[in-house]
Design a protein around this motif. Structure first.
Motif, mmCIF file in Angstrom:
data_model
loop_
_atom_site.group_PDB
_atom_site.id
_atom_site.type_symbol
_atom_site.label_atom_id
_atom_site.label_comp_id
_atom_site.label_asym_id
_atom_site.label_seq_id
_atom_site.Cartn_x
_atom_site.Cartn_y
_atom_site.Cartn_z
ATOM 1 N N LEU B 95 0.099 -37.715 -34.088
ATOM 2 C CA LEU B 95 1.064 -36.685 -33.687
ATOM 3 C C LEU B 95 0.365 -35.603 -32.865
ATOM 4 O O LEU B 95 0.874 -35.139 -31.845
ATOM 5 N N GLU B 96 -0.845 -35.251 -33.309
ATOM 6 C CA GLU B 96 -1.603 -34.227 -32.596
ATOM 7 C C GLU B 96 -1.935 -34.706 -31.177
ATOM 8 O O GLU B 96 -1.893 -33.924 -30.218
ATOM 9 N N VAL B 102 1.360 -33.056 -24.391
ATOM 10 C CA VAL B 102 2.506 -32.207 -24.012
ATOM 11 C C VAL B 102 2.003 -30.828 -23.565
ATOM 12 O O VAL B 102 2.464 -30.275 -22.560
ATOM 13 N N VAL B 103 1.013 -30.303 -24.299
ATOM 14 C CA VAL B 103 0.434 -28.997 -23.935
ATOM 15 C C VAL B 103 -0.106 -29.065 -22.503
ATOM 16 O O VAL B 103 0.108 -28.165 -21.689
ATOM 17 N N VAL B 215 -2.601 -25.095 -35.087
ATOM 18 C CA VAL B 215 -2.303 -24.836 -33.676
ATOM 19 C C VAL B 215 -3.394 -25.433 -32.789
ATOM 20 O O VAL B 215 -4.534 -25.603 -33.220
ATOM 21 N N VAL B 216 -3.004 -25.749 -31.573
ATOM 22 C CA VAL B 216 -3.979 -26.236 -30.601
ATOM 23 C C VAL B 216 -4.812 -25.034 -30.159
ATOM 24 O O VAL B 216 -4.263 -23.983 -29.829
ATOM 25 N N ALA B 221 -6.507 -25.768 -24.819
ATOM 26 C CA ALA B 221 -5.273 -25.820 -24.026
ATOM 27 C C ALA B 221 -5.523 -25.325 -22.604
ATOM 28 O O ALA B 221 -5.103 -25.965 -21.633
ATOM 29 N N ILE B 222 -6.214 -24.197 -22.479
ATOM 30 C CA ILE B 222 -6.396 -23.591 -21.141
ATOM 31 C C ILE B 222 -7.361 -24.422 -20.291
ATOM 32 O O ILE B 222 -7.043 -24.799 -19.158
#
Lengths: 117, 404
Positions: B95-96, B102-103, B215-216, B221-222
């Protein structure tokens, strides 16, 4: 199954399979489609069309434009200047076969040849 | 017209979800069908149809990761994602893995919108400089990939690259399978079935999946999104480059074996690729994807208004695509956890074989079998599976050198 055995099997299958695909690729070509039967459903498909070159011209940028006609109709073809196809020997009136992909250019069907035979 | 555009965006989202979830259905297939139906669509505004194409492509790039991660059934754009994605799945983090991609997709859309005014000016210059060196760049990437293998694995890396390259040259230059479907057996074999066979041979069991993974991390993410953004930029404007090659580039440049950041990048690359291919219509006037070609056929010229439409539709559909993907991935996980993994793997393999017969016929099965055999060599010799992208890289490099 042991990984080593699986590796040898995979290697042998790869080599034999590549050989079979190569032989098949040399013998398989699209069936000849009459130009009049080509529709927009064929866009993106490989086809073979055979007939007489009724028009042949080359643009300033080196693209070659030709029209191929058969007993059912005609189709435009374009050989881009980046193509490896040799068009030097072609002339108007030649009987030839074009193998390539059907494209829709501004609402008109055309063939982009990969081979000219 | 605004209402019609919204309706067509919604339809595009549905089509993007369907194309994303079903292996073998590429957005280009739907676009070709749609262009054929244009006479029936002529009653609707042209810009609404363009909105449909853009939203379908953007949503598809995001949803695509669900079958890639959960089933190991990749398409060309997600072929590399299946590797770290599948690894995370086997660690209970499937799932992660989907969330991370998606992120990346959302991150890239935001970066795209923010940088668009600059891109419009810079892209034509960048394109002019890079376009003549693409084959050297690809060759350098592959050389580094092989050179960074250890000991005897350098040899196996070369074997994997050359074998997959020969497969690409022979198959892509043949008439064995129609062009729209030729990648399905190639990628299903190289990356899909081979992965599943190794799992079956190792008697892999799917561990309980973690639903609450926190949370990611912001940095993941960046940085992942920025890498995806720039790699997508390269792919979107250059001929012969696909998302998988860009993914390889990211791996090489960063030399970082962080699966999470890599998945964010890959999620980003796919979406960036789609967006830049469309933006390239405006900035350099070139078509770089099936969707861009379709849009070019619909409008006389891709002007600033179309670029604005692209931006708005991309933002809206990326958001909708993300929500749908997050929702669907949980449902898929629920199903997958209740089915025995080995039986599920066999069912997926059987499905890929049936779809290959439907799309590509008996020659497709031959290509699938050989691709699977070559695809097995990389994991069995423990070399980077991204070297299997030789299937596309070698033909492109040889073409640019004028050798094929």
């Amino acid at each position: 199954m042991e990984n080593k055995v699986l590796l040898y099997l995979a290697l042998a299958s790869s080599l034999v399979g590549l050989l079979i695909i190569y032989i098949a690729s040399q013998n398989v070509q699209p069936v000849v489609t009459p130009t009049g039967k080509i529709t927009f459903d064929d866009v993106g498909k490989n086809v073979q069309v055979c007939g007489k070159i009724s028009s042949l011209s080359t643009s300033k940028t080196g693209h070659t434009f030709l029209i191929l006609e058969d007993h059912t109709g005609e189709i435009d073809a374009i050989v881009f200047n980046t193509s490896k196809i040799n068009v030097d020997g072609l002339k108007k009136g030649d009987n030839t076969c074009l193998l390539g992909k059907i494209d829709n250019y501004e609402g008109k069907l055309e063939i982009i040849p990969k081979e000219i035979r | 017209m605004f209402f019609e555009i919204l309706v067509f965006i919604a339809l595009g989202v549905v089509a993007g979800v369907v194309a994303g979830l079903l292996p073998g259905i590429h957005p280009n297939t739907i676009i070709v069908l749609m262009l054929g139906a244009l006479p029936f669509l002529s009653a609707y505004p042209l810009h609404a149809i363009i909105a449909f194409i853009i939203s379908m492509v953007v949503v598809n790039t995001i949803v695509n990761f669900i079958p890639s991660v959960f089933l190991g059934a990749p398409e060309d754009d997600t072929a590399l994602g299946v590797l770290p994605g599948h690894r995370l799945l086997l660690e209970g983090k499937g799932l992660e893995a989907v969330y991370l991609s998606v992120v990346g997709g959302i991150g890239v859309v935001l970066l795209f919108v923010l940088t668009l005014p600059v891109l419009v000016k810079v892209l034509p210059y960048a394109y002019g400089i890079i376009k003549n060196y693409i084959h050297f760049i690809l060759l350098a990437v592959v050389t580094v990939m092989i050179a960074t293998e250890k000991g005897v694995q350098k040899f196996w890396g070369l074997v994997v690259f050359v074998l997959s390259g020969i497969l690409g040259i022979v198959v892509l230059n043949s008439y064995l399978v129609q062009p729209d479907y030729v990648f399905f057996p190639l990628f299903s074999g190289l990356f899909g079935i081979s992965t599943l066979l190794i799992s079956l041979n190792d008697k892999t069991r799917l561990v309980a999946q973690i639903k609450n993974f926190g949370v990611v991390e912001k940095s993941v993410a960046i940085i992942g999104s920025i890498k995806g953004f720039f790699s997508g930029l390269i792919v979107g404007i250059l001929p012969g480059m696909g998302s998988a090659q860009a993914g390889t580039l990211v791996q090489i440049i960063t030399r970082k074996r962080d699966d999470k950041e890599y998945l964010v990048s890959l999620g980003g690359i796919n979406t960036a690729n789609a967006l830049f291919a469309l933006a390239a219509l405006y900035t350099i006037g070139k078509t770089r994807s099936g969707a861009a070609a379709a849009v070019e056929k619909l409008v006389e010229s891709f002007g600033f208004n179309e670029l604005l439409l692209l931006t708005g539709v991309a933002l809206l559909s990326a958001g909708m695509g993300a929500i749908v993907t997050l929702f669907l991935s949980k449902r898929c996980l629920f199903l997958i956890e209740r089915l025995p993994y080995d039986k599920l793997s066999i069912a997926v393999i059987a499905t890929l074989i049936v779809l290959t017969i439907i799309f590509a016929g008996l020659y497709g099965i031959l290509i699938l079998a050989v691709s699977t055999a070559i695809g097995l060599i990389a994991p069995l010799t423990k070399v980077k599976r991204s070297l299997l992208m030789g299937v596309l890289i070698l033909p492109v490099v040889l073409w640019f050198f004028g050798l094929i």
